[in-house]
Design an enzyme around this catalytic site. Structure first.
Site, mmCIF file in Angstrom:
data_model
loop_
_atom_site.group_PDB
_atom_site.id
_atom_site.type_symbol
_atom_site.label_atom_id
_atom_site.label_comp_id
_atom_site.label_asym_id
_atom_site.label_seq_id
_atom_site.Cartn_x
_atom_site.Cartn_y
_atom_site.Cartn_z
ATOM 1 N N GLU A 457 0.740 -1.337 0.002
ATOM 2 C CA GLU A 457 0.078 0.031 -0.047
ATOM 3 C C GLU A 457 0.672 1.203 0.026
ATOM 4 O O GLU A 457 0.242 2.356 0.144
ATOM 5 C CB GLU A 457 -1.001 0.195 1.152
ATOM 6 C CG GLU A 457 -1.984 -1.150 1.112
ATOM 7 C CD GLU A 457 -3.069 -1.053 2.147
ATOM 8 O OE1 GLU A 457 -4.179 -1.925 2.006
ATOM 9 O OE2 GLU A 457 -2.910 -0.333 2.939
ATOM 10 N N GLU A 554 -7.024 -7.484 -1.311
ATOM 11 C CA GLU A 554 -7.462 -7.275 0.024
ATOM 12 C C GLU A 554 -8.940 -6.961 0.159
ATOM 13 O O GLU A 554 -9.295 -5.692 -0.604
ATOM 14 C CB GLU A 554 -6.558 -6.367 0.587
ATOM 15 C CG GLU A 554 -5.222 -6.643 1.240
ATOM 16 C CD GLU A 554 -4.504 -5.785 2.356
ATOM 17 O OE1 GLU A 554 -5.431 -4.873 2.632
ATOM 18 O OE2 GLU A 554 -3.516 -5.503 2.262
#
EC number: 3.2.1.25
Length: 879
Positions: A457, A554
Site C-alpha cells: 500500500e 485485499e
C-alpha cells in the site's frame, strides 16, 4: 550442557576430509536488563518477553491490558550472554565464523569481550569472522538497544525532511517511527494487533569451523525453455575459499527419477567465489509439474549435488526440486480499457482464491511446527490455493514455505514494507539490499512463491496522499519511493531470480504503473493490476458497491473471536461489548460500532436481559455478519471472471483480508488465534469450492451463475428450491435441463424475475421465503448448496425458534453429529468450546429436518468431552 554439534558432512570413505563443523549455541542463555537489576535465564531462539513469562516474572502478555502494562520491556535495553566450551579442537580449523540467522533487532556483539560487529536488521542473516578471537572456552554477548528508542533516534537524525507517518493512530496504542527500523512493522502495533516490539535472538545462532573452503549458500531455479520445450535448472553455490591456493574438483548433480546426472569441472580461486551450474533435463524425459491445490499434484524430485574437491574434501547437499512456470498476464481485453492481471501456472489460467497471511504470533518462539501445519492445512481445507504474505510482518520461516510447497499453496510474497514512507539514506539502503539479497537466495527455490511485491500500500499511500504531503514536496517522496523499490529492490530481484514476476507494490496498476514512471495517479484502478477495497458503511449485501476489478488482493470485514477464545485472556468484568476490555482490544477506529451498524442492516441486534448472553450473542452476530459480507463480495469476484460489464471485469483473484490472528481480539481474520475456525472460514470452504452456483439479484431479476475452476468440462443440472421460513418442506423446486459447465469459466445458468419466482411458488413473499440451489450430476452433489435471501432477516416472516438437537457418535478418529431441527434455522453454529478441531460444515442454513455433520479433532478427545462442551446456536435463538 546439551551439545548441539553437527557434522555437516558424513565422512565418505578413506581419505575424505570433513567439510565443516557446526556448533549450535541455541538453548540456555542469560538475560539482563539495562541497569543490571534484573537477571534471568532465557531460551534461544526466543525473546525477552517469553523469558520473563517462563520465569513467572510477568503474566501472559496477551492477558487483558498487558500490552500496555508491559511497555517497559520494549523500552529497556537487554543483554543476552553465554559462556561455552567447544567440544572439538578449534585450532585445527583455518576459519571460524559466528552465524546469526536472526537477531531482533539492534545489537552490538562481543565475543570474548571483543566487539566483532553489529546488527540492525531483523530480516538479515549475519556472519562474523571470529577466527582470531575464538578460544577453547568462550563468552558471547549481544547487547540490545530498544528498537523503539533506536527508531526514534533515527527519525530525529533524519533532519532534511520528515518521513511519515510518525506514529500509529492513538486507537492502536502503539509505538512510533517503525519505518526507521528494519523490524517486523506490525510489532509496533496495527489495527488488528498489539504493540510488542520484541528483543532477542529469534532464530538459530551457531559457530561454523572449516578449512580449505566452505559452501555458504546453495540455491537453484528451474526454468522452462519454450523454444526448446525443455526444462533447465540454474544452480548457484557460494563458497568461501580459505586455502591460499586454488581449489579444483568436480561437481556431480543428480536427479535420479528424471534419469539426469551431470558432471562439471570447477576451480575455485581464494576468496568469496560463486559457482553457477546449468543442468539440462532431456526433453525425452517426462517432467511432472507442480500445481496449486485443486489443480493437480505437487510433484517434486529429490536432487543431490556433490562437490568433490582437492584435499579429499567432499561437500554434499540434497534438495527437493519442483518444476513449474508462472506468468503474470497483462494484455488488452476486448471491450475494456486497460489490461488484464492474472496468473498462468504451467500455461493454465488460475483464479487465485485465498487470503492474506500475517504473523501467527507477536512472539515467534511460540510459532511451532504444529501450529504452522494446522493453519496451512486449514487453508487447503477451505478450498484456497493462495496466501499473500503481507508486507508488515516477517519473511516466514523455511518450514512455512516447505509446507506451502507440499500443500500446493501459492504465495504472493511481499517484501517487508507496509503503510509508510521510508528513508533512503545510504545506511538504510545498504541494510535493505543485504536483507533482500539474502531473502531471494533463501526463498527462490520454492515453487509456491509465484510473485515478489515490493511493498504493501505504499504507492497508494503516496499518490492518494494519506500523509498530507504538500504538492510541491511530493517529488522528493516519489524519488525516494523509486530509489527504494525500483533502483534497489527491483534491481536485486531481476538479478537474482528469473523464475517469477515482480511488481513494485500492492495495490498497483502493474504495467500501467511502470508506464507512469513507477507511481500511478490511481493505483487502485479497476482497469489495471490489483485493488484493495474496504467499505464499512455501504450495505455489504449489495454487490454493486464492490469494485469489478481485475484482481482483489485485499478486502474484508471485522468480527469478534469466539467467547471460548476471549475467555482465556479476560475476566468476568470484561464480558460485555461496551467494557473497557472490549474497547481496548479494538484497534480499528470505530470498529465495534461499524460491526453493529453493518449487522443491524439485516439482523435484529441482541437484547437479552442477561449481559453475558448478550455479549455471546453479539459475538455470534458479528461472525454471521462478517461471513455473509465476505461471502457476498467473494462470490461477486468469482462470477466476474469471464465477463465484461460496463467495460469492467475479468476478475481473476480474490484474497480476503485476513487469514489468521496475532492475538485474541476483534479483527478481519477467519481463523482465531490458535487456529479455531470462525464462521467466515466455514463459509470460505463453500464460496471457494471448485464448482459453485452463485445467486444474486439485479433490477428485481434473480440470476444464478455457475463458476468452475476445473480444467475440464462437465455435464450437470442446477436445482433451485424455495422454502418458506416456517416449513421444512420446499414449496417449489425446479431442475434445469442438462448443460455442460465449461472448465475455467463463469456463465449465467438461470434467470427469473423475482415476482414470477414468488408467484410460481404459491404464497411466497420476499419476507416469507428463501431460495437455495446446487449443482449435481446423476443425483450426486457437485457443489455446495448455496442460498439467496430475498429480504433482510430482521424482516423475515414466519421465522420461528428452532429446537436443534444432536446425537454424537464416533467412527474411528472422527465424530458424527446427527442433527435434527424443529424449524428452518439460518446460520446454525456448532461449538465445542476449547476442544481443538473443525466441523465438516458450520454456520449453515438448515432447511431439512435432519443433517449429519462430522467433527475432526486436532487432538485426542472423547465423546463425553464433546457432549459436555457442545452448544448449538442459530439466528432464531437471538430473535
Amino acid at each position: 550442557m546439551r551439545l548441539h554439534l553437527i557434522l555437516l558432512l558424513a565422512l565418505c570413505g578413506t581419505g575424505t576430509t570433513a567439510a565443516a563443523l557446526s556448533y549450535s549455541l541455541r538453548g540456555n542463555w542469560s538475560i539482563c536488563n539495562g541497569n543490571g537489576s534484573l537477571e534471568l535465564p532465557g531460551a534461544v531462539p526466543g525473546c525477552v518477553h517469553s523469558a520473563l513469562f517462563q520465569q513467572g516474572l510477568i503474566q501472559d502478555s496477551y492477558y487483558r491490558f498487558n500490552d500496555l502494562n508491559y511497555r517497559w520491556i520494549s523500552l529497556d535495553n537487554w543483554t543476552y550472554s553465554k559462556e561455552f566450551k567447544f567440544p572439538f579442537e578449534i585450532s585445527k580449523w583455518q576459519k571460524v565464523n559466528l552465524i546469526l540467522e536472526g537477531v531482533d533487532t539492534i545489537s552490538k556483539i562481543l565475543f570474548n569481550e571483543v566487539t566483532i560487529g553489529e546488527t540492525d536488521n531483523m530480516f538479515n542473516r549475519y556472519s562474523f569472522d571470529i577466527t582470531n578471537v575464538v578460544r577453547d572456552v568462550n563468552s558471547i554477548e549481544l547487547r540490545f538497544q530498544s528498537a523503539v528508542l533506536y527508531a526514534a533516534q533515527q527519525s530525529k537524525a533524519h533532519t532534511r525532511y520528515p518521513v511519515p507517518p510518525d506514529c500509529p493512530p492513538l486507537v492502536q496504542k502503539g509505538e512510533c517511527h517503525v519505518n526507521f527500523v528494519r523490524k517486523e512493522q506490525c510489532s509496533f502495533s496495527w489495527d488488528w494487533g498489539p504493540s510488542f516490539p520484541t528483543q532477542g535472538i529469534w532464530k538459530d545462532v551457531r559457530i561454523e569451523a572449516y578449512s580449505i573452503c566452505h559452501l555458504n549458500y546453495f540455491t537453484f531455479s528451474p526454468l522452462y525453455d519454450k523454444s526448446a520445450q525443455e526444462w533447465n535448472l540454474e544452480i548457484e553455490a557460494t563458497f568461501d575459499v580459505v586455502s591460499s591456493k586454488p581449489v579444483g574438483g568436480q561437481v556431480i548433480v543428480a536427479i535420479p527419477k528424471l534419469q539426469t546426472q551431470q558432471m562439471y569441472n570447477i576451480e575455485l580461486q581464494p576468496g568469496k567465489r560463486i559457482v553457477e551450474l546449468f543442468l539440462n533435463i532431456s526433453k525425452n524425459i517426462t517432467v511432472e509439474t507442480w500445481w496449486p491445490h485443486g489443480h493437480g499434484n505437487q510433484t517434486g524430485y529429490n536432487m543431490t549435488i556433490l562437490f568433490e574437491l582437492d584435499g579429499g574434501l567432499n561437500i554434499e547437499k540434497s534438495a527437493k526440486v519442483y518444476f513449474r512456470t508462472v506468468e503474470l498476464i497483462e494484455e488488452p481485453i476486448k471491450g475494456s480499457p486497460g489490461l488484464s492481471f492474472y496468473f498462468k501456472i504451467n500455461g493454465f489460467p488460475i483464479f487465485l482464491k485465498g487470503s492474506n497471511w500475517i504473523p501467527a504470533d507477536s512472539f515467534q518462539d511460540r510459532v511451532t511446527s504444529e501450529l504452522l501445519r494446522l493453519l496451512l492445512q486449514s487453508v487447503v481445507d477451505a478450498n484456497m490455493n493462495t496466501l499473500r504474505v503481507w508486507g508488515g510482518g516477517i519473511y516466514e520461516q523455511d518450514e512455512f514455505y516447505e509446507l506451502c510447497d507440499e500443500l500446493g499453496i501459492m504465495v504472493w510474497q511481499d517484501f517487508m514494507f507496509a503503510c509508510a514512507l521510508y528513508p533512503t539514506d545510504q545506511g538504510f539502503l545498504d541494510s535493505v539490499r543485504a536483507e533482500v539479497a539474502y531473502q531471494i537466495k533463501r526463498l527462490k527455490s520454492h515453487p509456491s512463491i509465484i510473485i515478489w511485491s515490493g511493498n504493501n500500500e505504499n504507492e497508494e499511500a503516496l499518490m492518494m496522499n494519506w500523509y498530507h504531503i504538500s504538492f510541491t514536496d511530493r517529488p522528493i517522496y516519489i524519488k525516494d519511493y523509486v530509489t527504494l523499490y525500483v533502483k534497489n529492490i527491483r534491481e536485486l530481484v531481476l538479478a537474482g531470480d528469473k523464475s517469477r514476476p515482480f511488481i513494485t507494490s500492492s495495490p498497483t496498476n502493474g504495467a500501467e504503473t511502470v508506464a507512469e514512471g513507477w507511481v500511478s495517479q490511481n493505483p487502485n484502478s479497476n482497469y489495471f493490476g490489483d485493488v484493495h477495497f474496504y467499505d464499512y458503511i455501504s450495505d455489504c449485501w449489495n454487490w454493486k458497491v464492490f469494485p469489478k476489478a481485475r484482481f482483489a488482493s485485499e478486502y474484508g470485514y471485522q468480527s469478534w473471536p469466539s467467547f471460548s477464545t476471549l475467555e482465556k485472556v479476560s475476566s468476568t468484568e470484561d464480558w460485555s461489548f461496551s467494557s473497557k476490555f472490549s474497547v481496548h482490544r479494538q484497534h480499528h477506529e470505530g470498529g465495534n460500532k461499524q460491526m453493529l451498524y453493518q449487522a443491524g442492516l439485516h439482523f435484529k441486534l441482541p437484547k437479552s436481559t442477561d449481559p453475558l448472553r448478550t455479549f455471546k450473542d453479539t459475538i455470534y452476530l458479528t461472525q454471521v455478519m462478517q461471513a455473509q459480507c465476505v461471502k457476498t463480495e467473494t462470490e461477486f469476484y468469482r462470477r466476474s471472471r469471464s465477463e465484461i460489464v460496463d467495460q469492467q471485469g475479468h476478475t481473476m483473484g480474490a484474497l480476503y483480508w485476513q487469514l489468521n490472528d496475532i492475538w485474541q481480539a476483534p479483527s478481519w481474520a477467519s481463523l482465531e488465534y490458535g487456529g479455531k475456525w470462525k464462521m467466515l472460514h466455514y463459509f470460505a470452504q463453500n464460496f471457494f469450492a471448485p464448482l459453485l452456483p452463485v445467486g444474486f439479484e439485479n433490477e428485481n431479476t434473480f440470476y444464478i451463475y455457475g463458476v468452475s475452476d476445473l480444467h475440464s468440462d462437465y455435464s450437470m443440472t442446477l436445482t433451485v428450491r424455495v422454502h418458506t421460513w416456517n416449513s421444512l418442506e420446499p414449496v417449489c423446486s425446479c431442475v434445469t435441463e442438462h448443460f455442460v459447465m465449461k472448465g475455467g469459466e463463469a456463465v449465467r445458468l438461470y434467470e427469473e424475475p423475482v415476482s414470477e419466482l414468488l408467484r410460481r411458488c404459491g404464497n411466497c413473499t420476499r419476507e416469507s421465503c428463501v431460495v437455495s440451489f446446487y449443482l449435481s450430476a446423476d443425483h450426486e452433489l457437485l457443489s455446495p448448496t448455496n442460498y439467496h435471501f430475498l429480504s433482510s432477516l430482521k424482516e423475515a416472516v414466519g421465522l420461528c425458534k428452532a429446537q436443534i438437537t444432536a446425537i454424537i457418535s464416533q467412527q474411528g478418529d472422527i465424530f458424527v453429529f446427527d442433527l435434527e431441527t424443529s424449524a428452518v434455522a439460518p446460520f446454525v453454529w456448532l461449538d465445542v468450546g476449547n476442544i481443538p478441531g473443525r466441523f465438516s460444515d458450520n454456520g449453515f442454513l438448515m432447511t431439512e429436518k435432519t443433517r449429519t455433520i462430522l467433527f475432526y479433532p486436532w487432538e485426542p478427545t472423547s465423546k463425553s468431552e464433546l457432549e459436555q462442551s457442545f452448544h448449538v446456536t442459530s439466528l432464531t435463538d437471538i430473535y
